[in-house]
Design a protein around this motif. Sequence first.
Motif, PDB file in Angstrom:
ATOM      1  N   UNK A  36      81.820  10.099   7.879  1.00 52.67           N
ATOM      2  CA  UNK A  36      80.995   9.762   9.038  1.00 52.67           C
ATOM      3  C   UNK A  36      81.742  10.024  10.336  1.00 52.67           C
ATOM      4  N   UNK A  37      83.022   9.641  10.402  1.00 46.81           N
ATOM      5  CA  UNK A  37      83.818   9.885  11.615  1.00 46.81           C
ATOM      6  C   UNK A  37      83.946  11.378  11.893  1.00 46.81           C
ATOM      7  N   UNK A 130      77.899   7.456  11.098  1.00 45.25           N
ATOM      8  CA  UNK A 130      78.185   8.517  12.068  1.00 45.25           C
ATOM      9  C   UNK A 130      77.412   8.281  13.364  1.00 45.25           C
ATOM     10  N   UNK A 131      76.161   7.856  13.244  1.00 45.82           N
ATOM     11  CA  UNK A 131      75.380   7.576  14.447  1.00 45.82           C
ATOM     12  C   UNK A 131      75.980   6.412  15.225  1.00 45.82           C
ATOM     13  N   UNK A 132      76.413   5.367  14.517  1.00 39.60           N
ATOM     14  CA  UNK A 132      77.041   4.227  15.187  1.00 39.60           C
ATOM     15  C   UNK A 132      78.276   4.676  15.966  1.00 39.60           C
ATOM     16  N   UNK A 136      78.592   4.557  20.106  1.00 39.14           N
ATOM     17  CA  UNK A 136      79.665   3.792  20.751  1.00 39.14           C
ATOM     18  C   UNK A 136      80.514   4.697  21.625  1.00 39.14           C
ATOM     19  N   UNK A 137      80.760   5.921  21.161  1.00 40.94           N
ATOM     20  CA  UNK A 137      81.482   6.887  22.004  1.00 40.94           C
ATOM     21  C   UNK A 137      80.739   7.110  23.322  1.00 40.94           C
ATOM     22  N   UNK A 138      79.415   7.027  23.271  1.00 38.53           N
ATOM     23  CA  UNK A 138      78.612   7.225  24.469  1.00 38.53           C
ATOM     24  C   UNK A 138      78.400   5.962  25.280  1.00 38.53           C
ATOM     25  N   UNK A 289      70.915  16.230  10.641  1.00 45.26           N
ATOM     26  CA  UNK A 289      70.126  15.027  10.901  1.00 45.26           C
ATOM     27  C   UNK A 289      70.711  14.234  12.058  1.00 45.26           C
ATOM     28  N   UNK A 290      72.032  14.155  12.142  1.00 41.61           N
ATOM     29  CA  UNK A 290      72.677  13.385  13.202  1.00 41.61           C
ATOM     30  C   UNK A 290      72.376  13.981  14.573  1.00 41.61           C
TER      31      UNK A 290
END
Length: 313
Positions: A36-37, A130-132, A136-138, A289-290
């Motif tokens: 995910x990362x 991955x979405x989380x 959070x990065x954003x 998808x992400x």
Amino acid sequence: MVKVRVLDTTERAVGNRHATGALDLARRLPRLAIEARRIAATAAHGIHGRRQAGSGEAFWQFRAFMPGEPAHRVDWRRSARDDERYYVREREWEAAHTVWLWIDRSASMGFSSALAQAPKVDRAVVLGLALADLLVRGGERVGHIGLTNPQASRSIVDRVAEALAADKGAPADLPPPLPLAPLTEAVLISDFLTPAPRIKDAIERMAARGAGGHLVMVLDPVEETFPFEGQAVLAELEGPQTLRVGDAGSFGALVRERMAAHRDAIREACARRGWTFAVHRTDRPASEALLSLAARIAERDAGMAGARIGAGT
């Protein structure tokens, strides 16, 4: 003939103390978190945060207490006026920048065929984590419905993964249909192989106060194409029922027709509330998808920001 398999209860289980299978989900979580990362880092280029600066001290509103939240967040004075639910006092920054995830880990998510890159449950977990990380990065706050509070921690992947691993409850096929606060968003990741009226009811209840949302339907390619011939036996993953089919080729046409109708019903339920809906097949990369999901979230938020600016002029 395409080979298929279904992960057993142990392999799908998260936090099962008696799980001994080498492929149980709790043991796969570290690998899924790393994946995910990696996917989030690849997708992060060119995606910018949406959060605006602010003190974050102003009271925004009361919202319904969510399962899994600590009891000290309950506003007992407000809750005393309602016999049916508890309430939490939200500050402005909590309401304006919160994304609620929900990852389906029910029985049907254990299905996998030889055409897939991963079982549906693994893909759902990777996509959710991955979405989380990306959000959070954003600069967003992310929580998992029923498991974690919204937070903007850079260790969000580990925290959500640990909450999944610690969950001892029986996985449900839909999230708790509790109203979410305005200006929040829900991201539900599931195969949504649940009767459409139940899905519609969950969407209506979660969106009742104006929350936005996005549904990602994760399917194995076999579930969409049904590439079988001859005799076949179909088994219900959520129950004991089986169906013997004499001509799988002809039966496949009916399966594809009903699947299309089911997707259309879900898409219509989403459209009624301004939510988005997309299908992701497990024979495709999770990054596709992400990126698509991140673009839909950004597009919806841009529209909401424009509406707020227009209302203020």
